[in-house]
Write a protein that holds these residues in place. Sequence first.
Motif, PDB file in Angstrom:
ATOM      1  N   GLN A 564       0.997  -1.255   0.226  1.00 18.08           N
ATOM      2  CA  GLN A 564       0.251   0.058  -0.181  1.00 18.08           C
ATOM      3  C   GLN A 564       1.045   1.047  -0.115  1.00 18.08           C
ATOM      4  O   GLN A 564       1.936   1.256   1.002  1.00 18.08           O
ATOM      5  N   PRO A 565       0.669   2.511  -0.689  1.00 19.90           N
ATOM      6  CA  PRO A 565       1.524   3.720  -0.697  1.00 19.90           C
ATOM      7  C   PRO A 565       1.698   4.237   0.498  1.00 19.90           C
ATOM      8  O   PRO A 565       0.103   3.882   1.614  1.00 19.90           O
ATOM      9  N   GLY A 566       1.987   4.740   0.984  1.00 16.75           N
ATOM     10  CA  GLY A 566       2.579   5.463   1.974  1.00 16.75           C
ATOM     11  C   GLY A 566       3.123   4.752   3.246  1.00 16.75           C
ATOM     12  O   GLY A 566       4.085   3.342   3.530  1.00 16.75           O
ATOM     13  N   HIS A 567       2.910   5.013   4.990  1.00 21.82           N
ATOM     14  CA  HIS A 567       2.804   4.423   6.349  1.00 21.82           C
ATOM     15  C   HIS A 567       2.697   3.072   6.611  1.00 21.82           C
ATOM     16  O   HIS A 567       1.535   3.415   6.130  1.00 21.82           O
ATOM     17  N   PRO A 568       2.857   2.815   7.797  1.00 21.75           N
ATOM     18  CA  PRO A 568       2.296   1.937   8.326  1.00 21.75           C
ATOM     19  C   PRO A 568       1.653   2.360   8.861  1.00 21.75           C
ATOM     20  O   PRO A 568       1.295   3.751   9.105  1.00 21.75           O
ATOM     21  N   GLY A 569      -0.318   2.382   8.925  1.00 21.04           N
ATOM     22  CA  GLY A 569      -1.213   2.840   9.428  1.00 21.04           C
ATOM     23  C   GLY A 569      -0.537   2.274  10.839  1.00 21.04           C
ATOM     24  O   GLY A 569      -0.343   1.124  11.210  1.00 21.04           O
ATOM     25  N   PRO A 570      -1.707   2.839  11.969  1.00 21.11           N
ATOM     26  CA  PRO A 570      -1.435   2.348  13.961  1.00 21.11           C
ATOM     27  C   PRO A 570      -2.309   0.871  13.557  1.00 21.11           C
ATOM     28  O   PRO A 570      -2.374   0.170  14.513  1.00 21.11           O
ATOM     29  N   GLU A 571      -2.990   1.016  12.942  1.00 23.26           N
ATOM     30  CA  GLU A 571      -4.288  -0.418  13.003  1.00 23.26           C
ATOM     31  C   GLU A 571      -3.370  -1.662  12.497  1.00 23.26           C
ATOM     32  O   GLU A 571      -3.490  -2.742  12.224  1.00 23.26           O
ATOM     33  N   MET A 572      -2.218  -1.514  11.517  1.00 20.81           N
ATOM     34  CA  MET A 572      -1.431  -2.511  11.425  1.00 20.81           C
ATOM     35  C   MET A 572      -0.097  -3.095  12.163  1.00 20.81           C
ATOM     36  O   MET A 572       0.566  -2.179  12.967  1.00 20.81           O
ATOM     37  N   ARG A 573      -0.943  -4.291  12.031  1.00 13.59           N
ATOM     38  CA  ARG A 573      -0.283  -4.737  13.822  1.00 13.59           C
ATOM     39  C   ARG A 573       1.164  -5.683  13.087  1.00 13.59           C
ATOM     40  O   ARG A 573       0.891  -6.706  11.818  1.00 13.59           O
ATOM     41  N   CYS A 574       2.393  -5.203  13.072  1.00 20.05           N
ATOM     42  CA  CYS A 574       3.390  -5.697  12.770  1.00 20.05           C
ATOM     43  C   CYS A 574       4.339  -5.300  13.154  1.00 20.05           C
ATOM     44  O   CYS A 574       4.503  -4.557  13.877  1.00 20.05           O
ATOM     45  N   ARG A 575       5.855  -5.865  12.848  1.00 19.38           N
ATOM     46  CA  ARG A 575       6.997  -5.777  13.568  1.00 19.38           C
ATOM     47  C   ARG A 575       8.136  -5.490  11.720  1.00 19.38           C
ATOM     48  O   ARG A 575       7.562  -6.337  10.942  1.00 19.38           O
ATOM     49  N   PRO A 576       9.665  -4.461  12.080  1.00 25.16           N
ATOM     50  CA  PRO A 576      10.295  -4.823  10.956  1.00 25.16           C
ATOM     51  C   PRO A 576      10.456  -6.095  10.268  1.00 25.16           C
ATOM     52  O   PRO A 576      11.319  -6.878  11.684  1.00 25.16           O
ATOM     53  N   ALA A 577      11.108  -6.358   9.027  1.00 22.17           N
ATOM     54  CA  ALA A 577      11.572  -7.489   8.728  1.00 22.17           C
ATOM     55  C   ALA A 577      12.791  -7.435   8.178  1.00 22.17           C
ATOM     56  O   ALA A 577      13.763  -7.489   7.570  1.00 22.17           O
ATOM     57  N   ILE A 578      13.561  -7.208   9.697  1.00 26.54           N
ATOM     58  CA  ILE A 578      14.989  -7.208   9.939  1.00 26.54           C
ATOM     59  C   ILE A 578      15.484  -7.943   8.884  1.00 26.54           C
ATOM     60  O   ILE A 578      14.890  -8.961   8.846  1.00 26.54           O
ATOM     61  N   GLY A 579      16.458  -7.795   8.188  1.00 24.29           N
ATOM     62  CA  GLY A 579      17.376  -8.985   7.217  1.00 24.29           C
ATOM     63  C   GLY A 579      16.474  -9.167   5.918  1.00 24.29           C
ATOM     64  O   GLY A 579      17.061 -10.055   4.822  1.00 24.29           O
ATOM     65  N   ALA A 580      15.613  -8.249   5.721  1.00 24.31           N
ATOM     66  CA  ALA A 580      14.745  -8.888   4.187  1.00 24.31           C
ATOM     67  C   ALA A 580      15.470  -7.755   3.198  1.00 24.31           C
ATOM     68  O   ALA A 580      16.212  -6.707   3.751  1.00 24.31           O
ATOM     69  N   THR A 581      15.649  -8.745   1.891  1.00 24.24           N
ATOM     70  CA  THR A 581      16.460  -7.003   1.109  1.00 24.24           C
ATOM     71  C   THR A 581      15.050  -7.178  -0.470  1.00 24.24           C
ATOM     72  O   THR A 581      13.974  -7.511   0.266  1.00 24.24           O
TER      73      THR A 581
END
Length: 654
Positions: A564-581
């Motif tokens: 989705q365009p833009g930044h994560p919204g407060p409703e999105m439960r997520c964590r940074p995908a450390i190590g993803a390329t």
Amino acid sequence: MTKLTDHLRPYLARIAALAAVIAIYGFARLPEISGGERSALASRFSFNRLSLPELKGRPQRSSRRVHPDLERVSGWVSVVGAAVALNDLDGNGLPDDVCYVDTRTDQVIVAPVPGTGDRYAPFELDPSPLRYNPNTMAPMGCLPGDFNEDGLTDILVYYWGRTPIIFLRKPESAASPEPNKLSRDLYVPFELMPGDERWFTNCATQADLDGDGHLDLIFGNFFADNGRILDANGGGHPQMQYSMSRGYNGGGAKILRWTSAGTIERPAPLFQEVKGVLGDKITKQWVLAVGAADLDGDLLPEIYFANDFGPDCLFHNLSTPGHLRFHLLEGRKSLTTPNSKVLGRDSFKGMGVDFGDVNGDGFPDIYVSNIAAEYALEESHFLWASTGQPELMKKGIAPYQDLSEELGLSRSGWGWDCRLADFDNDGVLEALQACGFLKGTVNRWPELHEVAMGNDLFLHQAGSWPRLQAGDDISGQDHDPFFVRAANGRYYDLAAEVGLGDAQNSRGIAIADVNGDGRLDFALANQWSTSYVYLNTCPSPGAFLGLHLVLPVGDALTDHITEQPGHPGPEMRCRPAIGATAEVKLPDGRRMVSQVDGGSGHSGKRSPDLHFGLGSLAADARLPVEVSWRDSHGQVHHQTITIGPGWHTVLLGH
């Protein structure tokens, strides 16, 4: 003729010697560019410097109390601790929060980044009721991360004098009626390593080392464990390093493997220390920086340790889920290559590390800070450029060659953190360094040279060192270089032209696009003085692509990728995908590659977002981006999405 030759021989010898001196001087001088070209390069950059928020009410100081045996070198012992991290702590989708260590008060301060709005009042992280004695302990850095995988960003703080503490973030509904309004009460301190061990940690990062889908922790420590370095009433006899180049009596590296997560009610992001997997040498090094990045394309991160008083170490990752395994790599030496220019054979002062594709071959290069001040204990900084042969790692060979001198990045000052980033979005990385050591009025370099040339048998005794206390100076007037690449391919320091020409005695550098305008900003943590954020006001930036690569958590788990365009919204439960390329394929055939970083470096932590400068690319262009990642179960995925310039949030499935 013979008599004439005999008569001229002394003069010919002098002429030859003079010619040799001139030749050496010519090689030693750095190439220059015209004033016009310098001005043109500098005109592409502009920054607005703002002071980081400070908390009043606590007395300030400019040195630490130390063990009686170390009082003679209290200035030396007191040169580290300034640290800074930029991240999204309040969940508004932007990395517009700062966590930094103010060494003058030994406070770990959390605040909105100046210039991004007064969303909450700055506050100090409080370790109580855990064991903490400000007379014998001091914070050295902060590492943001979601350590219990609940979708909220926690903060790990590491120290001299004790083991790290994780400050777990409570959900707003549990403690605050106002969403995203951070406060000290929203953080619960949790012991990472129960017990009363004393670590002297200078760096930390997080990475999925064994490929099980969960983030492990890597720490680099300076003095040996369980000393009383900061205890003015301590017993025993703490030691300095055994050698300037082979000082194997430090605290070394430590790895903690993730074992399970928890909740606030049961605050148990459990990590278990795994010993013996890196070999004996690194466990006794004096580590100042650590970096983790996938260098061979298997989504298992290699580890680079930048070590003081000894060679740096690069470890090839051969781990499997639940089982850590690493192999020490070493570069290949040619007939004309000095030992110090072979990765793993250098002997002095690794201070900072960062990754970026400088030579454009699609593989990460490794940028390392060192002590490279004029007339100093000079070895040079390193730019370990990839040779494009990662398969050599299977043979124990580090496929890198140092191009720092050719690129103009070998010399500056007493370096600490170093960063590669594109600040004007032209598609070419700039190089930024934090520099300086001990600021005073009495130059102690001559005495330090004597120590360095002395007998190593006496070096570990502080009494054999010169006086290094308040008022003494070693590289105290360094500025923070800002290297920009010119048309001839070399980098040139334009710090004075872009507002970084004053001496700041810096340690940590954090980078993020704090206001979401597509221009990277940075923060500098300064030792014993005010720290700053530099908001990027570049007048004519190029196009850019920004990526938030995130993994779902809890009941938000999904088996497909969404963008989705833009930044994560407060409703999105997520964590940074450390190590993803992410690999971006440009219309002209070039590839741009970057990885989600978990905190590499000395004491600065960049945000986990990816940023690509696209130059003059049209705003309506569409670009194929191949994303590679491990899901929460450790499974490897590759998927190509087609997107245009701007910020995008990509939720990675499993």
